[in-house]
Design an enzyme around this catalytic site. Structure first.
Site, PDB file in Angstrom:
ATOM      1  N   GLU A  94       0.830  -1.200   0.000  1.00 46.53           N
ATOM      2  CA  GLU A  94       0.000   0.000   0.000  1.00 46.53           C
ATOM      3  C   GLU A  94       0.866   1.253   0.000  1.00 46.53           C
ATOM      4  OE1 GLU A  94      -3.943  -1.787   2.207  1.00 46.53           O
ATOM      5  OE2 GLU A  94      -2.440  -0.876   3.474  1.00 46.53           O
ATOM      6  N   CYS A 107       3.545   8.598   0.866  1.00 47.25           N
ATOM      7  CA  CYS A 107       4.084   7.685   1.871  1.00 47.25           C
ATOM      8  C   CYS A 107       4.192   6.326   1.183  1.00 47.25           C
ATOM      9  CB  CYS A 107       3.124   7.636   3.058  1.00 47.25           C
ATOM     10  SG  CYS A 107       3.572   6.411   4.287  1.00 47.25           S
ATOM     11  N   CYS A 114       6.674  -6.819   6.718  1.00 46.87           N
ATOM     12  CA  CYS A 114       7.801  -6.182   7.415  1.00 46.87           C
ATOM     13  C   CYS A 114       8.591  -7.228   8.179  1.00 46.87           C
ATOM     14  CB  CYS A 114       7.295  -5.119   8.385  1.00 46.87           C
ATOM     15  SG  CYS A 114       8.629  -4.109   9.073  1.00 46.87           S
ATOM     16  N   CYS A 118       7.304  -4.646  15.673  1.00 52.72           N
ATOM     17  CA  CYS A 118       6.792  -3.592  16.553  1.00 52.72           C
ATOM     18  C   CYS A 118       5.361  -3.963  16.946  1.00 52.72           C
ATOM     19  CB  CYS A 118       6.811  -2.239  15.855  1.00 52.72           C
ATOM     20  SG  CYS A 118       8.451  -1.799  15.281  1.00 52.72           S
ATOM     21  N   CYS A 121       2.105  -1.963  15.568  1.00 48.53           N
ATOM     22  CA  CYS A 121       1.994  -1.695  14.134  1.00 48.53           C
ATOM     23  C   CYS A 121       1.285  -2.828  13.402  1.00 48.53           C
ATOM     24  CB  CYS A 121       3.392  -1.488  13.549  1.00 48.53           C
ATOM     25  SG  CYS A 121       3.357  -1.138  11.781  1.00 48.53           S
ATOM     26  N   CYS A 339      -0.481   6.073   9.770  1.00 41.72           N
ATOM     27  CA  CYS A 339       0.754   5.387  10.181  1.00 41.72           C
ATOM     28  C   CYS A 339       0.438   4.079  10.888  1.00 41.72           C
ATOM     29  CB  CYS A 339       1.506   6.224  11.220  1.00 41.72           C
ATOM     30  SG  CYS A 339       2.512   7.495  10.563  1.00 41.72           S
TER      31      CYS A 339
HETATM   32  N1  SAH Z   1       9.867   0.721   9.523  1.00 39.51           N
HETATM   33  C1  SAH Z   1       9.965   2.141   9.427  1.00 39.51           C
HETATM   34  C2  SAH Z   1       8.915   2.798   8.553  1.00 39.51           C
HETATM   35  C3  SAH Z   1       7.483   2.332   8.676  1.00 39.51           C
HETATM   36  S1  SAH Z   1       6.550   2.805  10.100  1.00 39.51           S
HETATM   37  C4  SAH Z   1       9.994   2.754  10.801  1.00 39.51           C
HETATM   38  O1  SAH Z   1       9.855   2.024  11.794  1.00 39.51           O
HETATM   39  O2  SAH Z   1      10.218   3.956  10.935  1.00 39.51           O
HETATM   40  C5  SAH Z   1       6.246   4.518   9.941  1.00 39.51           C
HETATM   41  C6  SAH Z   1       5.972   5.214  11.275  1.00 39.51           C
HETATM   42  O3  SAH Z   1       4.670   4.852  11.802  1.00 39.51           O
HETATM   43  C7  SAH Z   1       6.942   4.825  12.354  1.00 39.51           C
HETATM   44  O4  SAH Z   1       7.352   5.950  13.084  1.00 39.51           O
HETATM   45  C8  SAH Z   1       6.124   3.890  13.222  1.00 39.51           C
HETATM   46  O5  SAH Z   1       6.646   3.759  14.494  1.00 39.51           O
HETATM   47  C9  SAH Z   1       4.771   4.534  13.172  1.00 39.51           C
HETATM   48  N2  SAH Z   1       3.663   3.660  13.544  1.00 39.51           N
HETATM   49  C10 SAH Z   1       3.558   2.334  13.383  1.00 39.51           C
HETATM   50  N3  SAH Z   1       2.380   1.892  13.846  1.00 39.51           N
HETATM   51  C11 SAH Z   1       1.711   2.966  14.294  1.00 39.51           C
HETATM   52  C12 SAH Z   1       0.413   3.160  14.858  1.00 39.51           C
HETATM   53  N4  SAH Z   1      -0.427   2.134  15.032  1.00 39.51           N
HETATM   54  N5  SAH Z   1       0.061   4.419  15.185  1.00 39.51           N
HETATM   55  C13 SAH Z   1       0.883   5.461  14.979  1.00 39.51           C
HETATM   56  N6  SAH Z   1       2.114   5.339  14.446  1.00 39.51           N
HETATM   57  C14 SAH Z   1       2.518   4.108  14.113  1.00 39.51           C
END
Ligand code: SAH
Length: 346
Positions: A94, A107, A114, A118, A121, A339
């Site tokens: 996406e 974006c 991935c 995390c 996420c 995000c």
């Molecule tokens: N792997 C990379 C890029 C993808 S995540 C990274 O970790 O930076 C992009 C951003 O979204 C990151 O800052 C991540 O921590 C944040 N993110 C992930 N899940 C989220 C959520 N449920 N709510 C808000 N931000 C989130």
């Protein structure tokens, strides 16, 4: 039928020129075809109208153009657009177009799924299927540039690698895509308008500094206390904050480019004074700013957005210490485009 033909966009301009010479044609033909592939975004050899029919057929016999296809496009009521992008092998990633009054930001994704875990996420729940190729990353940007022109009458202005995947775990392809995006033979965008976001892979942050890259770096920090960070981002166990700090100091010494820390504040997880003090301390190591991101719930689980009071406390403590802090409101929540919500649900 499975094809064994080679993806023509895996070839550099030099390799294309060589190919034509070996065919007994002029090397110059390679430049023409290269321009069609990258600058003009040709989806098929038949689009290449200044190339003879025979040459187009010869290319068809030898190569494929593995173009992405925007399968579905959803528009949020705040103007955000989410593309579900089908790759040549049927997998889906996406990408999101985020409009503001003055900018359009793309974006984009760097991996299918991935490799990281995390816990807050949605993408982390999809296992990593494969890395995206440079052209698959580039195509996502072109698709959003076209949508921006169509819906907002302006070209794309910024790119963030904050879609699916960990860009530094697909480093070579991300760099090749950015080279193409910034090259006059591609989109000619300034690298200063591109931000690569990483969960923090120290070795790769140092490599980027050595490679003298010109784009911006964002680090998803979320906690400056190892025990807390490891609970929410388990890979922190292998890449502890001390190593991250050292890599960021190295980055800054080489590039003189400020770092952005992405930070979500969750109730009962990182909303105490101790968490704030640790962040303030961490922010003093390297020139930086902090982006506080609103949490986008992915289920009814243990992660919940912290109170406004906790956020205010973060902001006032950071400001008192002269650290720049922005609060980012989420966009496109109604279509799961915010995000951490990208999980191929549409
Ligand atoms: N792997 C990379 C890029 C993808 S995540 C990274 O970790 O930076 C992009 C951003 O979204 C990151 O800052 C991540 O921590 C944040 N993110 C992930 N899940 C989220 C959520 N449920 N709510 C808000 N931000 C989130």
């Amino acid at each position: 039928m499975a094809t064994t033909k080679k993806d023509i966009r895996a070839l550099s301009k030099e390799q294309l020129r060589d190919f034509f010479e070996k065919q007994g044609d002029k090397a110059f033909r390679g430049n023409q075809v290269y321009e069609w592939l990258w600058q003009k975004g040709a989806h098929s050899f038949d689009d290449m109208t200044n190339v003879s029919k025979e040459t187009r057929q010869m290319l068809e016999d030898n190569f494929v153009i593995n173009h992405i296809k925007v399968d579905t496009m959803q528009r949020s009521n705040d103007g955000t657009v989410k593309n579900a992008v089908r790759l040549h092998d049927g997998l889906i990633v996406e990408s999101v177009l985020i409009p503001t009054a003055t900018r359009t930001t793309a974006c984009v994704s760097s991996q299918v799924g991935c490799s990281l875990d995390c816990r807050f996420c949605a993408t982390a729940r999809l296992k990593r299927m494969r890395n995206l190729n440079p052209d698959e990353i580039y195509d996502q940007v072109v698709a959003i540039d076209n949508e921006s022109k169509l819906y907002f009458n302006r070209p794309l202005s910024n790119i963030v690698f904050m879609g699916m995947g960990e860009p530094l775990m697909n480093y070579n392809n991300v760099i090749k895509a950015i080279d193409k995006i910034t090259s006059p033979e591609g989109l000619g965008m300034s690298p200063k308008r591109i931000t690569v976001s990483t969960s923090g892979v120290p070795k790769m942050i140092k490599k980027m500094a050595d490679d003298d890259v010109k784009f911006n770096l964002a680090v998803s920090l979320h906690s400056a206390i190892d025990e807390v960070r490891t609970t929410i981002m388990p890979f922190n166990e292998n890449f502890p904050l001390e190593d991250l700090r050292e890599a960021l100091e190295y980055w800054y010494a080489k590039t003189k480019c400020k770092i952005s820390y992405e930070y979500v504040v969750w109730k009962g997880i990182n909303d105490s004074q101790k968490d704030i003090d640790a962040l303030v301390k961490f922010c003093k190591y390297v020139p930086c700013k902090v982006n506080i991101i609103e949490y986008n719930p992915i289920d009814d689980g243990e992660f919940q957005q912290a109170s406004n009071e906790a956020l205010e406390n973060y902001i006032s403590n950071l400001e008192k210490n002269r650290i720049v802090v922005n609060v980012r409101r989420s966009r496109g929540k109604d279509i799961d485009a915010a995000c951490g919500q990208l999980a191929n649900k549409s």
